[in-house]
Design a protein around this motif. Structure first.
Motif, PDB file in Angstrom:
ATOM      1  N   GLU A   1     -31.012 -30.339  16.934  1.00 18.28           N
ATOM      2  CA  GLU A   1     -30.409 -31.595  17.168  1.00 18.28           C
ATOM      3  C   GLU A   1     -29.403 -31.882  18.390  1.00 18.28           C
ATOM      4  O   GLU A   1     -28.739 -30.808  18.499  1.00 18.28           O
ATOM      5  CB  GLU A   1     -29.976 -32.447  15.850  1.00 18.28           C
ATOM      6  CG  GLU A   1     -30.766 -32.589  14.648  1.00 18.28           C
ATOM      7  CD  GLU A   1     -31.515 -33.273  14.707  1.00 18.28           C
ATOM      8  OE1 GLU A   1     -31.673 -34.383  15.624  1.00 18.28           O
ATOM      9  OE2 GLU A   1     -32.833 -33.409  14.015  1.00 18.28           O
ATOM     10  N   SER A   2     -29.073 -32.837  18.848  1.00 13.89           N
ATOM     11  CA  SER A   2     -27.967 -33.258  19.801  1.00 13.89           C
ATOM     12  C   SER A   2     -27.026 -33.210  18.925  1.00 13.89           C
ATOM     13  O   SER A   2     -26.847 -33.460  17.579  1.00 13.89           O
ATOM     14  CB  SER A   2     -28.388 -34.522  20.732  1.00 13.89           C
ATOM     15  OG  SER A   2     -28.068 -35.477  19.637  1.00 13.89           O
ATOM     16  N   THR A   3     -25.754 -33.094  19.500  1.00 14.00           N
ATOM     17  CA  THR A   3     -24.306 -33.180  18.663  1.00 14.00           C
ATOM     18  C   THR A   3     -24.186 -34.472  18.004  1.00 14.00           C
ATOM     19  O   THR A   3     -24.006 -34.475  16.692  1.00 14.00           O
ATOM     20  CB  THR A   3     -23.262 -32.926  19.355  1.00 14.00           C
ATOM     21  OG1 THR A   3     -23.291 -31.580  20.280  1.00 14.00           O
ATOM     22  CG2 THR A   3     -21.941 -32.988  18.761  1.00 14.00           C
ATOM     23  N   LEU A   4     -24.566 -35.347  18.615  1.00  8.89           N
ATOM     24  CA  LEU A   4     -24.490 -36.767  18.126  1.00  8.89           C
ATOM     25  C   LEU A   4     -25.389 -37.168  16.795  1.00  8.89           C
ATOM     26  O   LEU A   4     -24.877 -37.483  15.776  1.00  8.89           O
ATOM     27  CB  LEU A   4     -24.883 -37.920  19.114  1.00  8.89           C
ATOM     28  CG  LEU A   4     -24.476 -39.481  18.501  1.00  8.89           C
ATOM     29  CD1 LEU A   4     -23.076 -39.600  17.931  1.00  8.89           C
ATOM     30  CD2 LEU A   4     -24.750 -40.428  19.531  1.00  8.89           C
ATOM     31  N   SER A   5     -26.732 -36.652  17.289  1.00  2.78           N
ATOM     32  CA  SER A   5     -27.623 -36.683  16.052  1.00  2.78           C
ATOM     33  C   SER A   5     -27.269 -35.931  14.761  1.00  2.78           C
ATOM     34  O   SER A   5     -27.454 -36.579  13.829  1.00  2.78           O
ATOM     35  CB  SER A   5     -29.127 -36.350  16.793  1.00  2.78           C
ATOM     36  OG  SER A   5     -30.064 -36.657  15.744  1.00  2.78           O
ATOM     37  N   TYR A   6     -26.764 -34.858  15.151  1.00  4.49           N
ATOM     38  CA  TYR A   6     -26.529 -34.051  13.869  1.00  4.49           C
ATOM     39  C   TYR A   6     -25.431 -34.786  12.928  1.00  4.49           C
ATOM     40  O   TYR A   6     -25.565 -34.671  11.939  1.00  4.49           O
ATOM     41  CB  TYR A   6     -25.996 -32.487  14.589  1.00  4.49           C
ATOM     42  CG  TYR A   6     -25.530 -31.695  13.409  1.00  4.49           C
ATOM     43  CD1 TYR A   6     -26.614 -31.058  12.428  1.00  4.49           C
ATOM     44  CD2 TYR A   6     -24.258 -31.450  13.011  1.00  4.49           C
ATOM     45  CE1 TYR A   6     -25.903 -30.361  11.313  1.00  4.49           C
ATOM     46  CE2 TYR A   6     -23.730 -30.954  11.881  1.00  4.49           C
ATOM     47  CZ  TYR A   6     -24.504 -30.125  11.105  1.00  4.49           C
ATOM     48  OH  TYR A   6     -24.090 -29.509   9.960  1.00  4.49           O
ATOM     49  N   TRP A   7     -24.244 -35.272  13.884  1.00  2.03           N
ATOM     50  CA  TRP A   7     -22.960 -35.680  13.233  1.00  2.03           C
ATOM     51  C   TRP A   7     -23.287 -36.913  12.577  1.00  2.03           C
ATOM     52  O   TRP A   7     -23.176 -37.119  11.399  1.00  2.03           O
ATOM     53  CB  TRP A   7     -21.959 -35.822  14.054  1.00  2.03           C
ATOM     54  CG  TRP A   7     -21.289 -34.603  14.183  1.00  2.03           C
ATOM     55  CD1 TRP A   7     -21.283 -33.813  15.572  1.00  2.03           C
ATOM     56  CD2 TRP A   7     -20.278 -33.923  13.454  1.00  2.03           C
ATOM     57  NE1 TRP A   7     -20.749 -32.636  15.398  1.00  2.03           N
ATOM     58  CE2 TRP A   7     -20.078 -32.785  14.061  1.00  2.03           C
ATOM     59  CE3 TRP A   7     -20.100 -34.134  12.134  1.00  2.03           C
ATOM     60  CZ2 TRP A   7     -19.190 -32.000  13.397  1.00  2.03           C
ATOM     61  CZ3 TRP A   7     -18.853 -33.231  11.492  1.00  2.03           C
ATOM     62  CH2 TRP A   7     -18.772 -32.003  12.194  1.00  2.03           C
TER      63      TRP A   7
END
Length: 170
Positions: free
Chosen positions: A145-151
């Motif tokens: 995942e991208s950082t934003l998607s993961y968070w």
């Protein structure tokens, strides 16, 4: 297409004996073939000599089945697992996941398959020692995942990772 032509729809018996084993495996009657190999061959070169390790291996692993691959040291267990997990390519034959051939996928496709569908724990397990067990289980989601998607989905990922650890590893 008949069930003989489509390995995904093949119906196993309730109990089956894995060739070379004395243990019966319980398999749900309606289980589909999840992972299979057909006619796998693999050998390694040592100088001028070819050392055959696997010669024409056929294996079907059904959804919900637990399977142990046992044998003496050097008989090809790790080689078979590396081929099934697409970490290595066979000299001949094919590996299928959910009825689709996977041994011939490009590197990025094999990486994605391992990230999304396969979980492998090796004898030398290669966990990241600076991470907790939970963080090691979360690593594939962090990578995928991208950082934003993961968070945004971190709560969901933490719940699922905790569930996976509840099989006795928590």
């Amino acid at each position: 297409m008949s069930s003989a032509q489509n390995p995904r729809s093949a119906m196993p018996p309730t109990l089956r004996l894995v060739e070379g084993s004395s243990a019966l495996a319980a398999v749900p009657v309606q289980a589909a073939v999840q992972l299979a190999c057909r006619g796998l061959f693999k050998s390694y070169q040592k100088g001028d000599f070819g050392i055959p390790v696997l010669q024409g291996i056929d294996l079907s692993i059904y959804e919900g089945e637990f399977l142990a691959i046992v044998g003496s040291s050097g008989c090809g267990k790790s080689t078979l697992l590396h081929l099934l997990g697409t970490l290595d390519k066979p000299d001949a034959g094919e590996v299928l996941f959910e009825g689709h051939r996977i041994d011939n996928l490009p590197s990025a496709g094999r990486d994605l398959l391992r990230n999304k569908h396969f979980g492998m724990i090796f004898q030398f397990y290669h966990l990241l020692p600076e991470l907790t067990a939970l963080e090691n289980v979360l690593a594939p989601a962090l990578i995928a995942e991208s950082t934003l998607s993961y968070w945004l989905r971190r709560g969901e990922y933490h719940r699922r990772a905790s569930e996976l650890l509840e099989i006795g590893l928590s």
